[in-house]
Design a protein around this motif. Structure first.
Motif, PDB file in Angstrom:
ATOM      1  N   GLY A 224      54.988  12.241  88.800  1.00 47.03           N
ATOM      2  CA  GLY A 224      54.391  11.622  87.622  1.00 47.03           C
ATOM      3  C   GLY A 224      53.742  10.295  87.957  1.00 47.03           C
ATOM      4  O   GLY A 224      52.648   9.978  87.463  1.00 47.03           O
ATOM      5  N   GLN A 225      54.404   9.517  88.797  1.00 45.40           N
ATOM      6  CA  GLN A 225      53.851   8.231  89.219  1.00 45.40           C
ATOM      7  C   GLN A 225      52.522   8.417  89.939  1.00 45.40           C
ATOM      8  O   GLN A 225      51.576   7.644  89.745  1.00 45.40           O
ATOM      9  CB  GLN A 225      54.856   7.525  90.143  1.00 45.40           C
ATOM     10  N   LEU A 226      52.441   9.457  90.765  1.00 45.25           N
ATOM     11  CA  LEU A 226      51.232   9.705  91.552  1.00 45.25           C
ATOM     12  C   LEU A 226      50.179  10.511  90.786  1.00 45.25           C
ATOM     13  O   LEU A 226      49.099  10.780  91.326  1.00 45.25           O
ATOM     14  CB  LEU A 226      51.602  10.436  92.848  1.00 45.25           C
ATOM     15  N   GLU A 227      50.494  10.914  89.560  1.00 46.19           N
ATOM     16  CA  GLU A 227      49.548  11.642  88.708  1.00 46.19           C
ATOM     17  C   GLU A 227      49.008  12.892  89.407  1.00 46.19           C
ATOM     18  O   GLU A 227      47.802  13.134  89.485  1.00 46.19           O
ATOM     19  CB  GLU A 227      48.405  10.722  88.265  1.00 46.19           C
ATOM     20  N   LEU A 228      49.925  13.716  89.879  1.00 48.54           N
ATOM     21  CA  LEU A 228      49.553  14.909  90.637  1.00 48.54           C
ATOM     22  C   LEU A 228      49.215  16.054  89.678  1.00 48.54           C
ATOM     23  O   LEU A 228      50.007  16.965  89.442  1.00 48.54           O
ATOM     24  CB  LEU A 228      50.685  15.299  91.590  1.00 48.54           C
ATOM     25  N   GLY A 229      48.016  16.007  89.157  1.00 46.52           N
ATOM     26  CA  GLY A 229      47.588  16.991  88.187  1.00 46.52           C
ATOM     27  C   GLY A 229      47.343  18.372  88.765  1.00 46.52           C
ATOM     28  O   GLY A 229      47.033  19.313  88.022  1.00 46.52           O
ATOM     29  N   ASN A 230      47.469  18.515  90.082  1.00 47.08           N
ATOM     30  CA  ASN A 230      47.286  19.819  90.723  1.00 47.08           C
ATOM     31  C   ASN A 230      48.592  20.587  90.846  1.00 47.08           C
ATOM     32  O   ASN A 230      48.624  21.665  91.444  1.00 47.08           O
ATOM     33  CB  ASN A 230      46.671  19.640  92.114  1.00 47.08           C
ATOM     34  N   MET A 231      49.675  20.060  90.289  1.00 45.52           N
ATOM     35  CA  MET A 231      50.984  20.712  90.361  1.00 45.52           C
ATOM     36  C   MET A 231      51.369  21.254  88.989  1.00 45.52           C
ATOM     37  O   MET A 231      51.375  20.523  88.000  1.00 45.52           O
ATOM     38  CB  MET A 231      52.053  19.740  90.859  1.00 45.52           C
ATOM     39  N   ILE A 232      51.686  22.549  88.955  1.00 44.01           N
ATOM     40  CA  ILE A 232      52.102  23.208  87.714  1.00 44.01           C
ATOM     41  C   ILE A 232      53.460  23.849  87.961  1.00 44.01           C
ATOM     42  O   ILE A 232      53.594  24.736  88.820  1.00 44.01           O
ATOM     43  CB  ILE A 232      51.079  24.271  87.274  1.00 44.01           C
ATOM     44  N   CYS A 233      54.443  23.393  87.227  1.00 43.00           N
ATOM     45  CA  CYS A 233      55.797  23.927  87.371  1.00 43.00           C
ATOM     46  C   CYS A 233      56.148  24.754  86.140  1.00 43.00           C
ATOM     47  O   CYS A 233      56.013  24.293  85.005  1.00 43.00           O
ATOM     48  CB  CYS A 233      56.805  22.794  87.542  1.00 43.00           C
ATOM     49  N   ILE A 234      56.605  25.966  86.381  1.00 39.69           N
ATOM     50  CA  ILE A 234      57.079  26.836  85.306  1.00 39.69           C
ATOM     51  C   ILE A 234      58.602  26.840  85.354  1.00 39.69           C
ATOM     52  O   ILE A 234      59.205  27.273  86.340  1.00 39.69           O
ATOM     53  CB  ILE A 234      56.505  28.256  85.454  1.00 39.69           C
ATOM     54  N   TYR A 235      59.186  26.311  84.313  1.00 40.94           N
ATOM     55  CA  TYR A 235      60.641  26.149  84.239  1.00 40.94           C
ATOM     56  C   TYR A 235      61.243  27.350  83.523  1.00 40.94           C
ATOM     57  O   TYR A 235      61.025  27.550  82.330  1.00 40.94           O
ATOM     58  CB  TYR A 235      60.963  24.831  83.525  1.00 40.94           C
ATOM     59  N   ASP A 236      61.993  28.151  84.256  1.00 42.69           N
ATOM     60  CA  ASP A 236      62.672  29.322  83.704  1.00 42.69           C
ATOM     61  C   ASP A 236      63.907  28.863  82.937  1.00 42.69           C
ATOM     62  O   ASP A 236      64.987  28.698  83.492  1.00 42.69           O
ATOM     63  CB  ASP A 236      63.053  30.273  84.840  1.00 42.69           C
ATOM     64  N   ASP A 237      63.725  28.676  81.664  1.00 47.15           N
ATOM     65  CA  ASP A 237      64.773  28.139  80.794  1.00 47.15           C
ATOM     66  C   ASP A 237      65.575  29.307  80.210  1.00 47.15           C
ATOM     67  O   ASP A 237      65.385  29.711  79.071  1.00 47.15           O
ATOM     68  CB  ASP A 237      64.107  27.316  79.683  1.00 47.15           C
ATOM     69  N   ASN A 238      66.495  29.864  81.049  1.00 48.59           N
ATOM     70  CA  ASN A 238      67.235  31.035  80.573  1.00 48.59           C
ATOM     71  C   ASN A 238      68.659  30.721  80.109  1.00 48.59           C
ATOM     72  O   ASN A 238      69.377  31.613  79.650  1.00 48.59           O
ATOM     73  CB  ASN A 238      67.254  32.142  81.632  1.00 48.59           C
TER      74      ASN A 238
END
Length: 671
Positions: free
Chosen positions: A176-190
């Motif tokens: 977040g600090q580095l503003e890495l907009g090329n990273m997409i995380c899909i959180y498996d909220d099971n």
């Protein structure tokens, strides 16, 4: 046609689910439930969003897919097989079996299409941050108007367990600090872990936590809703100034009538009876296993072949790029192939003899700055300790949202995330990353160090403040067991140089190594720069141990040490010689490198005929017995240190010339 498309997609997803259940059942171990739940999002990614070429898994501009909850790897193996990677149905049948290409957690270098070894929870997420950093840096260095060579994205899937691990919090904060907009995380909220519902130990609002980290957060309420999943991914791709988290509510073990949404679906086979019910639920033949309908295989193979065209376009673009920017193109080809420019070693400084000397951390800093211009792939930083570890590249920007070309990295006080990010950076071809902290804090980095060694990749670790010689910071900061702990890691080369010139040679060895990580162990305190005209030359370091100073006659005793203690045994040798005792001095900076030498060289350095040997090192004595034999002795640390000036500590714990002489005479039974 729309109906047919929906039908084939449903059949394709259900095929993946049943394959996962079949493979785990046949292996009689594994994690079927998460793979069954995540099949829809994997389907959407592989067929609609990710750029990849199954026939060239190392295509430079492919999107990276990282499965952080690696226990669900049968999902990834199924997708790799179906889309055309070099995996077969028999490989899926051999899941978790000896010598198979489908181990129980994803392993880089073993299975085509696996970007990084994951499994220890949180590592893949943090690796993804390193991959995202790598893409941003490559783009800043090599992309030019009309030549967007590197615009790939990093897709990561993680689960509740990943979210509980501390390394994920560290890495998410950094991203977040580095503003890495090329990273997409899909959180498996099971909501399920091995022990049961996550409410047992985990009730926080993950979305709000990530918003606080400066992430873009979305929620998809139904893990089977393909249009909603696709829309969320599309929105995340459009968010370029922040990393994205998609919170995906899934049902673990979906399709299992009796085990859906239970811990029973998490970490063990469903059982033959339940597996039949699963197949019945999805409309599959209950008596057949590993069934892949031809229309499903064709559907996924067609999706996979799209990447071949994309890669061809990229190759044509790079061909034109080479014509317009031949220097940059050649540079990228060299570093991405693991090579180094000819003559770079000529930049390594040579330090003049100096009794007052310098700290090896300071020498390391001079080496880094001397070679930086010739090695533009060399990037790195520290866990908030760059001034103390001397790891700042003085003529270069810091990497941040405004300066993606920056080569200095501020990882913050996040050693664990730093180590994991380094692995993602090291797996970005074209980068040579290093990361620094105090040796005592290598403990925080242990998991990613081990994984780097397993993967045979080459981050360089700079660990300073290497002994009780750091002085007044005291017991908590004085490493004792860390050296032997690092030496115990297979395929990690540990180098503890004896002076500034050995430090320069240590960097030479570290940068030339391409099959595993290297840890440089450096001093805080000044130590003498050894006269190479009088004693052995520091390039002997590449052999791990060498004769630094020969005895005047056949040696009565061998004195051996690493690091700062080498100067101590050199002085002891002189005084022993005055008393008629012939002592050979061995500098032994790296057990691992010495172990790789042939038996003739090892015998030359440590002849069997000389049984009296004394090893001196301000760390644990464990391991030295292999070199001193049963007739030798080890002067080492068997307790923790204290807070005091270094000179006082040396006297207190016996690291003095007088005590070395006394211990040597005791071995020789000389009064």
């Amino acid at each position: 046609m729309k109906v047919n498309s929906q039908l084939i997609q449903t059949l394709a997803i259900d095929t993946v689910r049943v394959l996962a259940a079949d493979a785990v059942q046949q292996a009689n171990s594994g994690h079927p439930g998460t793979a069954m739940a995540l099949a829809p999002v994997a389907h959407v990614l592989w067929t609609s969003f990710m750029n990849y070429d199954p026939f060239n898994p190392q295509w430079a501009n492919r999107d990276r897919f990282i499965l952080s909850n690696g226990h669900a790897c049968i999902l990834q193996y199924a997708m790799l097989y179906l889309t055309g990677y070099d995996l077969t149905l028999d490989d899926l049948k051999a899941f978790r079996q000896l010598n198979s290409k489908t181990p129980g957690h994803p392993e880089y270098g073993l299975t085509p299409g696996i970007e990084v070894t994951t499994g220890p929870l949180g590592q893949g997420f943090a690796n993804s941050v390193g991959f995202a950093i790598g893409q941003k840096h490559l783009a800043a260095r090599y992309n030019k108007p009309g030549f967007e060579l590197f615009n790939y994205r990093i897709f990561c899937i993680c689960g509740d367990g990943d979210m509980m691990e501390g390394v994920t919090s560290e890495a998410a904060s950094l991203a977040g600090q580095l503003e890495l907009g090329n990273m997409i995380c899909i959180y498996d909220d099971n909501h399920i872990t091995i022990e049961g519902d996550t409410d047992l130990a985990f009730t926080e609002d993950v979305g709000k936590r990530f918003e606080a980290y400066n992430w873009h957060v979305q929620t998809v309420a139904d893990g089977n809703d393909l249009p909603a999943i696709a829309e969320a991914i599309r929105t995340a791709i459009g968010e370029t100034s922040r990393p994205s988290l998609i919170r995906l509510r899934t049902q673990i073990g979906y399709g299992s009538p009796n085990k859906v949404n239970t811990a029973a679906a998490h970490g063990s086979p469903l059982g033959t009876g339940e597996l039949k019910l699963v197949k019945q639920f999805f409309g599959f033949d209950t008596e057949q296993s590993f069934v892949v309908p031809q229309e499903v295989l064709k559907y996924y193979r067609d999706a996979g072949t799209k990447g071949m065209g994309q890669e061809k376009q990229w190759n044509d673009l790079f061909k034109s790029y080479k014509e317009d920017f031949p220097g940059l193109a050649a540079e990228y080809e060299l570093f991405s192939s693991g090579g180094l420019p000819k003559g770079w070693e000529a930049c390594l400084p040579v330090f003049e003899p100096d009794e007052k000397g310098m700290a090896t951390r300071a020498a390391s800093g001079q080496v880094l700055n001397a070679i930086a211009e010739r090695l533009p792939a060399l990037v790195g930083g520290a866990a908030d300790l760059s001034p103390s570890t001397d790891t700042i590249l003085k003529n270069y920007y810091s990497f941040n949202a405004e300066h993606r070309e920056g080569r200095n990295f501020h990882f913050g006080i996040r050693e664990h995330a730093m180590g994991s990010a380094l692995n993602g950076m090291a797996l970005t071809r074209g980068l040579i990353p290093y990361g620094a902290t105090f040796l005592i804090f290598s403990e925080y980095m242990r998991p990613p160090i081990r994984l780097a060694a397993i993967m045979e990749i080459r981050p360089v670790y700079v660990f300073t403040h290497d002994s009780i010689g750091l002085g007044e910071d005291g017991t908590t900061h004085q490493p004792v067991e860390q050296l032997i702990s690092l030496r115990s890691i297979p395929n990690l080369v540990v180098i503890r140089p004896a002076d500034a010139n050995e430090t320069a040679q240590a960097w030479r060895v570290a940068l030339r190594r391409n099959d595993g990580p290297v840890a440089l162990i450096l001093t805080r305190q000044n130590i003498p720069v050894i006269d190479q005209a009088k004693y052995g030359h520091a390039d002997g370091l590449e052999k791990g141990a060498y004769i630094l100073s020969e005895a005047q006659a056949f040696p009565d005793i061998i004195l051996m040490a690493s690091g700062s203690e080498v100067a101590l045994i050199l002085e002891a040798q002189v005084r022993l010689e005055r008393e008629g005792i012939a002592a050979r001095v061995i500098s032994m900076p790296s057990w691992e490198l010495f172990g790789k030498q042939d038996s003739a060289y090892r015998e030359q350095v440590l002849p069997k005929a000389v049984r009296k040997r004394l090893a001196v090192e301000m760390g644990s004595p464990l391991g030295w017995r292999e070199y001193v034999t049963d007739e030798g002795d080890v002067l080492a640390m068997s307790t923790y240190g204290q807070s005091a000036p270094a000179a006082d500590l040396y006297r207190e714990y016996g690291f003095t010339v007088e005590n070395v002489i006394r211990r040597a005479k005791a071995l020789l039974e000389v009064i």
